[in-house]
Design an enzyme around this catalytic site. Structure first.
Site, mmCIF file in Angstrom:
data_model
loop_
_atom_site.group_PDB
_atom_site.id
_atom_site.type_symbol
_atom_site.label_atom_id
_atom_site.label_comp_id
_atom_site.label_asym_id
_atom_site.label_seq_id
_atom_site.Cartn_x
_atom_site.Cartn_y
_atom_site.Cartn_z
ATOM 1 N N SER A 198 0.821 -1.211 0.000
ATOM 2 C CA SER A 198 0.000 0.000 0.000
ATOM 3 C C SER A 198 0.856 1.263 0.000
ATOM 4 O O SER A 198 0.320 2.366 -0.103
ATOM 5 C CB SER A 198 -0.919 0.008 1.230
ATOM 6 N N HIS B 174 -3.332 -3.911 -5.449
ATOM 7 C CA HIS B 174 -3.643 -3.454 -4.103
ATOM 8 C C HIS B 174 -5.100 -3.727 -3.757
ATOM 9 O O HIS B 174 -6.018 -3.092 -4.285
ATOM 10 C CB HIS B 174 -3.335 -1.953 -3.983
ATOM 11 N N GLU C 281 -6.807 -1.857 -6.834
ATOM 12 C CA GLU C 281 -6.005 -0.890 -7.584
ATOM 13 C C GLU C 281 -4.891 -1.648 -8.294
ATOM 14 O O GLU C 281 -4.159 -2.414 -7.659
ATOM 15 C CB GLU C 281 -5.377 0.143 -6.650
ATOM 16 N N ASN D 81 -5.460 5.520 -0.946
ATOM 17 C CA ASN D 81 -4.796 5.874 0.311
ATOM 18 C C ASN D 81 -4.242 7.294 0.296
ATOM 19 O O ASN D 81 -4.158 7.941 1.348
ATOM 20 C CB ASN D 81 -3.684 4.881 0.626
#
Length: 286
Positions: A121, A142, A154, A192
């Protein structure tokens, strides 16, 4: 194009067991590698428990659960785990050297057309790819926690990631029942990068006494239609994980919006890590 039948999942912790779960549910044979047998057993038990929740809701049958579980095996022997693997998904602890060492070992064990994907991440995909020995066959994949519930993956392309690698990875994710978006190789990718400042701001608001934890979360759930409030989400993610990611973003972006709330650092130092420790912004039954 290599046919993907068997997926090797590296790590059977929170993210790894979820990835193994959806991969097996999608019809893949899955072998999971971890460093201790107890980690493997805990991960397999978690997968079964999560599947059983669907049984109670009538979404899955006992026979289907057994079929899914029969497609998953685990081992502490990396060479044994790698045998006949067509696709690798890494979901180990967010430590650069640990990941590099694993990929280096696997690069020597597996044919050159096997794709390596990382669930990182926060670490650069191009950096990992450059150390993998197969930069064209390396990609970011991800997932989001809890993996069996969250629909998004992702996909992050490194500088040298080939179009074929991307297409195969997208196909694998979709067979797992996921929808995908593509992000450039930048810290935090899409989700994120946007999420972390919001979570930190919720901690600042709480530490300043703006509102109670319950009202901060209720406000965001009812006011922005979030399924879970930011402080409850931090407890779910793990406050130690959130702190590590925030520190990494602040260092890489050199931007004050990623500054870490002092309270978050104090809570982690005190062992208040959220659900995993039984207490964070809320208290949880053991």
């Amino acid at each position: 194009m290599r046919e993907i039948k068997k997926i090797l999942v590296l790590g059977l912790g929170t993210m790894g067991n979820g990835i193994a779960h959806v991969a097996a549910q999608g019809g893949y044979q899955v072998v999971a590698y971890d460093v201790k047998q107890e980690f493997i057993e805990r991960g397999l038990n978690t997968i079964r428990a999560n599947l059983s929740r669907g049984l109670k809701k009538g979404k899955i049958t006992e026979k289907e659960i057994e079929e899914i579980m029969s497609r998953i095996s685990g081992t502490t022997n990396l060479e044994e785990a790698a045998k006949d693997a067509d696709f690798v998904i890494e979901a180990v602890y967010e430590n650069l050297q640990v990941k590099i060492d694993l990929f280096d070992k696997l690069n020597k064990m597996l044919p050159e057309d096997v794709i390596f994907a990382s669930n990182t991440s926060s670490i650069s995909i191009s950096l990992l790819a450059g150390s993998s020995g197969r930069a064209e066959r390396f990609i970011g994949m991800h997932f989001f926690n809890p993996v069996p519930v969250m629909r998004l993956v992702e996909i992050i392309r490194g500088v040298l990631t080939s179009d074929e690698t991307y297409q195969i990875t997208k196909m694998v994710a979709e067979k797992m029942g996921k929808e995908t978006i593509v992000a450039k190789d930048s810290p935090g990718f899409v989700v994120n990068r946007i999420l972390v400042p919001m979570l930190n701001e919720a901690v600042f608001a709480y530490s300043e006494g703006l509102a109670s934890a319950e009202d901060i979360d209720k406000g965001m759930v009812l006011g922005t239609n979030m399924p879970i409030g930011p402080l409850a989400l931090l407890d779910l993610i793990g406050l130690d994980t959130a702190l590590m990611v925030s520190d990494m973003f602040h260092e890489q972006f050199q931007d004050s919006k990623y500054r870490v709330p002092p309270l978050l650092r104090q809570m982690v130092a005190s062992g208040l890590l959220g659900r995993k420790s039984g207490r964070g912004f809320y208290t949880y039954d053991s």
